[in-house]
Design a protein around this motif. Structure first.
Motif, PDB file in Angstrom:
ATOM      1  N   GLY A 102      -0.378  -3.998  -7.289  1.00 52.29           N
ATOM      2  CA  GLY A 102      -0.452  -3.943  -8.737  1.00 52.29           C
ATOM      3  C   GLY A 102      -1.826  -4.233  -9.282  1.00 52.29           C
ATOM      4  N   GLY A 103      -1.867  -4.486 -10.585  1.00 52.18           N
ATOM      5  CA  GLY A 103      -3.138  -4.701 -11.245  1.00 52.18           C
ATOM      6  C   GLY A 103      -3.774  -6.032 -10.932  1.00 52.18           C
ATOM      7  N   GLU A 104      -2.944  -7.080 -10.723  1.00 49.37           N
ATOM      8  CA  GLU A 104      -3.491  -8.425 -10.555  1.00 49.37           C
ATOM      9  C   GLU A 104      -3.279  -8.989  -9.163  1.00 49.37           C
ATOM     10  N   LEU A 134     -10.644  -2.707  -9.462  1.00 53.85           N
ATOM     11  CA  LEU A 134     -11.145  -1.345  -9.264  1.00 53.85           C
ATOM     12  C   LEU A 134     -11.548  -0.719 -10.597  1.00 53.85           C
ATOM     13  N   LEU A 135     -10.723  -0.892 -11.617  1.00 52.14           N
ATOM     14  CA  LEU A 135     -11.041  -0.329 -12.923  1.00 52.14           C
ATOM     15  C   LEU A 135     -12.341  -0.917 -13.472  1.00 52.14           C
ATOM     16  N   GLN A 136     -12.547  -2.221 -13.264  1.00 50.83           N
ATOM     17  CA  GLN A 136     -13.790  -2.851 -13.725  1.00 50.83           C
ATOM     18  C   GLN A 136     -15.004  -2.231 -13.048  1.00 50.83           C
ATOM     19  N   LEU A 210       6.965   1.158   2.729  1.00 52.45           N
ATOM     20  CA  LEU A 210       7.148   1.716   1.393  1.00 52.45           C
ATOM     21  C   LEU A 210       6.086   1.113   0.483  1.00 52.45           C
ATOM     22  N   LEU A 211       5.316   1.971  -0.201  1.00 53.93           N
ATOM     23  CA  LEU A 211       4.265   1.521  -1.106  1.00 53.93           C
ATOM     24  C   LEU A 211       4.696   1.742  -2.541  1.00 53.93           C
ATOM     25  N   ILE A 212       4.637   0.662  -3.356  1.00 59.51           N
ATOM     26  CA  ILE A 212       4.993   0.763  -4.768  1.00 59.51           C
ATOM     27  C   ILE A 212       3.879   0.131  -5.600  1.00 59.51           C
ATOM     28  N   GLY A 213       3.976   0.270  -6.917  1.00 59.15           N
ATOM     29  CA  GLY A 213       2.969  -0.290  -7.807  1.00 59.15           C
ATOM     30  C   GLY A 213       1.992   0.766  -8.286  1.00 59.15           C
ATOM     31  N   GLY A 214       1.226   0.420  -9.312  1.00 59.07           N
ATOM     32  CA  GLY A 214       0.298   1.370  -9.916  1.00 59.07           C
ATOM     33  C   GLY A 214      -0.770   1.865  -8.973  1.00 59.07           C
ATOM     34  N   CYS A 215      -1.180   1.030  -8.006  1.00 63.16           N
ATOM     35  CA  CYS A 215      -2.239   1.444  -7.074  1.00 63.16           C
ATOM     36  C   CYS A 215      -1.779   2.522  -6.104  1.00 63.16           C
ATOM     37  N   ALA A 216      -0.485   2.793  -6.057  1.00 62.70           N
ATOM     38  CA  ALA A 216       0.003   3.872  -5.188  1.00 62.70           C
ATOM     39  C   ALA A 216      -0.543   5.221  -5.619  1.00 62.70           C
ATOM     40  N   ALA A 217      -1.078   5.298  -6.849  1.00 64.28           N
ATOM     41  CA  ALA A 217      -1.664   6.557  -7.330  1.00 64.28           C
ATOM     42  C   ALA A 217      -3.107   6.732  -6.877  1.00 64.28           C
ATOM     43  N   ASN A 218      -3.672   5.737  -6.215  1.00 61.25           N
ATOM     44  CA  ASN A 218      -5.047   5.825  -5.728  1.00 61.25           C
ATOM     45  C   ASN A 218      -5.057   6.639  -4.439  1.00 61.25           C
ATOM     46  N   GLU A 237       9.044   7.137  -8.147  1.00 61.18           N
ATOM     47  CA  GLU A 237       9.282   5.974  -9.009  1.00 61.18           C
ATOM     48  C   GLU A 237       8.394   4.780  -8.648  1.00 61.18           C
ATOM     49  N   ALA A 238       7.417   4.991  -7.742  1.00 65.30           N
ATOM     50  CA  ALA A 238       6.603   3.883  -7.254  1.00 65.30           C
ATOM     51  C   ALA A 238       5.981   3.039  -8.364  1.00 65.30           C
ATOM     52  N   PRO A 239       5.438   3.638  -9.441  1.00 61.14           N
ATOM     53  CA  PRO A 239       4.789   2.804 -10.464  1.00 61.14           C
ATOM     54  C   PRO A 239       5.759   1.969 -11.301  1.00 61.14           C
ATOM     55  N   VAL A 240       7.066   2.297 -11.276  1.00 59.47           N
ATOM     56  CA  VAL A 240       8.014   1.616 -12.175  1.00 59.47           C
ATOM     57  C   VAL A 240       9.162   0.974 -11.404  1.00 59.47           C
TER      58      VAL A 240
END
Length: 802
Positions: A102-104, A134-136, A210-218, A237-240
């Motif tokens: 995730g983000g944090e 990463l975003l920073q 299984l990879l989940i979370g927003g970073c799965a889109a990287n 559905e990984a991000p949610v």
């Protein structure tokens, strides 16, 4: 829709709606995600306002701290993940390990055969490697996520440190300063993120994950993970997933009713102390003014350039009166050469099409973290460090200044001046929480306000919370927590400003003196709240010089002029149009052959300027010295190597004829200081001291918790030491050491003190032989520790002599 699940993430809020038909079939009927940009209350309210018939739905929330500030029914993140996996994965599926990126933070869940979570492993608190980090870094390179998604994966990635966010930022900055392409740096960041996940998986089943979370889109991170993980599954559905699990739970349970939007938010408060408003200290800050000059035909000038990690500054200084006749302050955007050229163009535009050709630029000085590559681009020898540049500028404006607080984008520095010359200095070593980039990123990412709004917003505060001087990751969490519970924005911003200054005073200045006249400078001082907070914490009046962000550029211009006058730099003229037009290309890099005492094999760039190729880079100044034909006798300069040889010169070599019993001592922490003492002690008792030779990676992997790098080294050396099978293991507990100031209380780091205990707990093999773990307190000198040495000798069967 019958149920709504909400996930309150560190940077994003996600909603999933579910419905169940008469036959019991469940389906997802709503899916939304939105970045909350530091204001989760506002964004959650907006998202919920878009839901029809909210009061008739079963609603449940998951997430971390923020969920505790809501009146909704809530479940933990692990429970939500478990429910989502049961819903989406078929019975008997092989995926027993779930990674939430995730983000944090990063989390790893291990499922049993029935899909229940058995074990949870989390990454350490450091922000490096997370989605927000990463975003920073992309922001520092002026890259958007969309641009990154369009990048093709380069053939090679630039390796960056994942151990600490500060080191990683430095690695990225230095890479860009050396001309490493941005796509290689981005790939290196993604590879580092993958490495963080793989490190967490070392003690978990990792063939099917299984990879989940927003970073799965990287995509790049996923690419590097798939190089190591045979079967990596990423669902749509990984991000949610957490929001889906909360919705699934709400379908099965009675939940607290949602009567209106205002009733969703509770009133829980953070347990924080509060500080005085910054307005009380405005009169303790003096802002100096200095009018700009106007260039005239025939002016003899010096150009000063300060190429920092986040911003690049330039000035043209007239020599006869030291007036600044043109200046600019621009973003570096990860491109120090490009930023330098933009500054040159801006300076030329300010002078005008005619005057730019009618002044004479007789010298060009460069300072800042990008000074080497910018100096090479300008083909100037006037490359000077920031300490000298800032001190020179401060003394120019006030010869009585004796203390400089300088807060830049990536570095924070303290300088003490004696008779107009820097006599002591310090800078932040491994913490970014006292720097301008942290202030900007925390304000933008966590609070959604721009850097130019920070000062005015902070001055509106009435009760700033005390976030203290802790690590950037912890301050960031507290800032988010305060925002989530509804602490007024001005108070949070003022608390953030205070925390920056606390970190500086405690971790950069430390116990060093603050003189009678203190200058505070650097770009962060355009934010007028920073000097006020520093005055509040130090009890000293702060003086902010004219154009505090330009002090490095102005100072390097002054210093170049001084060196020209003293014949320390050769005279040379510089043309703005040529500097603006001069492009840089990069040839095929090569590995440095080093010399007889160097085996680092640094990668050296080939920088092509005006058709000529220049070698550039490496950890030393070898190629810079070759460029400017400098001859340096290096034999006596490497004091670290000299000390290393001196400390270990009496280590007895391995000799089959030496039949003395052996005592193994770990090559870690304070061994580099106390080896001669302990070696002589055991030698006098008839024992031979043995040290490990290398860091065994298998030993590092055995650590049972995330540790700092020195502790990881201690584990690796310990494994190698045990392989040597000494007769005894010597793991001293050193509580304190003597310091120069007898009034100062000395206490070693808890990890230093704890080494005997966590190494014994990790390496069971160490318990097969006697372990010697005396407690030493050297704060009152070695003689005061005599009882501990006598006890150690007695443990070896040696009695006190005479």
């Amino acid at each position: 829709m019958q149920a709504l699940g909400i996930c309150l993430g560190a940077s994003t809020i996600s909603l999933v709606g579910m419905a169940r038909d008469g036959g019991g079939e469940e389906r997802i009927v709503l899916r939304r995600s939105r970045s909350h940009e530091g204001n989760p209350r506002r964004v959650l309210r907006e998202l919920l306002a878009e839901i029809d018939n909210l009061g008739s739905l079963q609603v449940a929330a998951t997430g971390r701290k923020f969920r505790r500030h809501l009146t909704l029914s809530t479940i933990s993140e692990p429970e939500a993940v478990e429910l989502a996996c049961r819903l989406l994965l078929p019975a008997g599926h092989p995926y027993r390990t779930v990674v939430s990126a995730g983000g944090e933070s990063f989390m790893v869940y291990q499922l049993d055969e029935e899909g229940r979570i058995q074990h949870i492993h989390s990454g350490n608190k450091c922000a490096s490697g997370t989605g927000e980090f990463l975003l920073q870094q992309l922001g520092r390179m002026s890259l958007s996520l969309a641009e990154v998604e369009e990048m093709s994966l380069p053939d090679k990635h630039y390796q960056v440190s994942g151990r600490c966010s500060v080191f990683c930022k430095s690695d990225c900055t230095h890479a860009l300063n050396k001309g490493i392409p941005k796509d290689q740096v981005v790939a290196g960041l993604s590879r580092m993120m993958a490495g963080k996940i793989l490190e967490l998986l070392k003690k978990m089943p990792s063939r099917q994950v299984l990879l989940i979370g927003g970073c799965a889109a990287n995509r790049a991170m996923v690419h590097y993970l798939r190089e190591e993980i045979a079967d990596l599954l990423i669902l749509d559905e990984a991000p949610v997933m957490e929001a889906l699990g909360a919705a699934r739970w709400a379908l099965e349970h009675e939940t607290r009713p949602v009567r209106d939007l205002d009733g969703v938010f509770g009133t829980q408060r953070l347990n924080l102390s509060y500080l005085k408003p910054l307005t009380e200290f405005q009169d303790q800050v003096e802002f100096k003014e200095h009018p700009r000059g106007r260039a005239q035909p025939g002016d003899r000038c010096i150009l000063g350039l300060d190429v920092g990690s986040t911003t690049t500054k330039g000035v043209i200084m007239r020599r006869r009166d030291k007036a600044i006749v043109a200046a600019d302050y621009l973003r570096t955007n990860g491109d120090p050469v490009g930023a330098s050229r933009r500054v040159y163009a801006s300076l030329a535009e300010q002078l005008g099409p005619e005057l730019r050709h009618q002044i004479v630029i007789e010298g060009l000085g460069v300072t800042g973290s990008g000074r080497q590559i910018a100096g090479l681009h300008a083909l100037s020898e006037g490359v000077i460090n920031e300490i000298i540049a800032h001190a020179t500028a401060a003394v120019h404006f006030d010869p009585e200044v004796d203390t400089i607080f300088e807060i830049g984008g990536q570095d924070a520095k303290y300088t003490y001046i004696t008779n107009g010359v820097p006599s002591d200095y310090a800078m932040n070593e491994a913490c970014s929480a006292g720097t301008g980039s942290f202030l900007e990123e925390a304000a933008k990412e966590s609070l959604g306000i721009g850097v130019t709004e920070i000062g005015d917003t902070a001055y509106q505060a009435t009760a700033p919370p005390n976030f203290s001087d802790q690590c950037a990751a912890f301050i960031g969490s507290d800032v988010k927590g305060a925002a989530q519970e509804g602490v007024p924005l001005p108070d949070i911003v003022a608390g953030l400003v205070y925390s920056i200054c606390m970190n500086y005073t405690n971790r950069v200045k430390g116990n060093r003196p603050v003189g009678r006249k203190v200058f505070i400078q650097g770009g962060v001082c355009y934010n007028r709240a920073i000097p006020a907070a520093m005055a509040a914490l130090t009890g000293k009046k702060m003086v902010v010089p004219p154009d505090p962000g330009l002090m490095g550029a102005f100072g390097v211009a002054l210093e170049v002029e001084r060196r020209l006058e003293q014949g320390m730099l050769p005279p040379k003229s510089f043309d703005l149009d040529r500097l603006i037009a001069r492009e840089v290309a990069y040839g095929q890099p090569f590995k440095c052959g080093g010399g007889k005492d160097c085996d680092r094999g640094c990668e050296i760039s080939r920088v092509v300027i005006d058709g000529k190729s220049y070698p550039f880079g490496g950890i030393c100044n070898r190629y810079d010295n070759l460029l400017f034909k400098r001859k340096v006798e290096v034999g006596g300069l490497d004091l670290v190597v000299q000390r290393q040889r001196r400390v270990f010169r009496d280590l007895a070599p391995t000799d089959p004829a030496d039949l003395r019993p052996t005592v193994g001592m770990n090559r870690s922490f304070l061994v580099n200081t106390f080896f001669p003492l302990f070696n002589r002690f055991f030698s006098e008792l008839g024992y031979r001291l043995v040290l490990p030779d290398r860091v065994d990676p298998a030993g590092v992997d055995q650590r049972n918790a995330p540790f700092c790098f020195p502790v990881e080294l201690a584990h690796g050396f310990m494994a190698d030491l045990l392989a040597k099978e000494p007769d005894f293991i010597f793991l001293p507990h050193i509580r304190a050491i003597r310091v120069a100031d007898d009034a100062t209380v000395s206490c070693t780091c808890p990890f230093v003190q704890g080494e005997p205990y966590y190494l014994r707990g990790t390496f069971r093999a160490s318990q097969r032989r006697p372990i010697l773990s005396p407690v030493f307190d050297f704060s009152n000198g070695f003689a005061a520790a005599r009882p501990a040495f006598l006890e150690l000798a007695a443990g070896l069967g040696v009695k006190e002599r005479g």
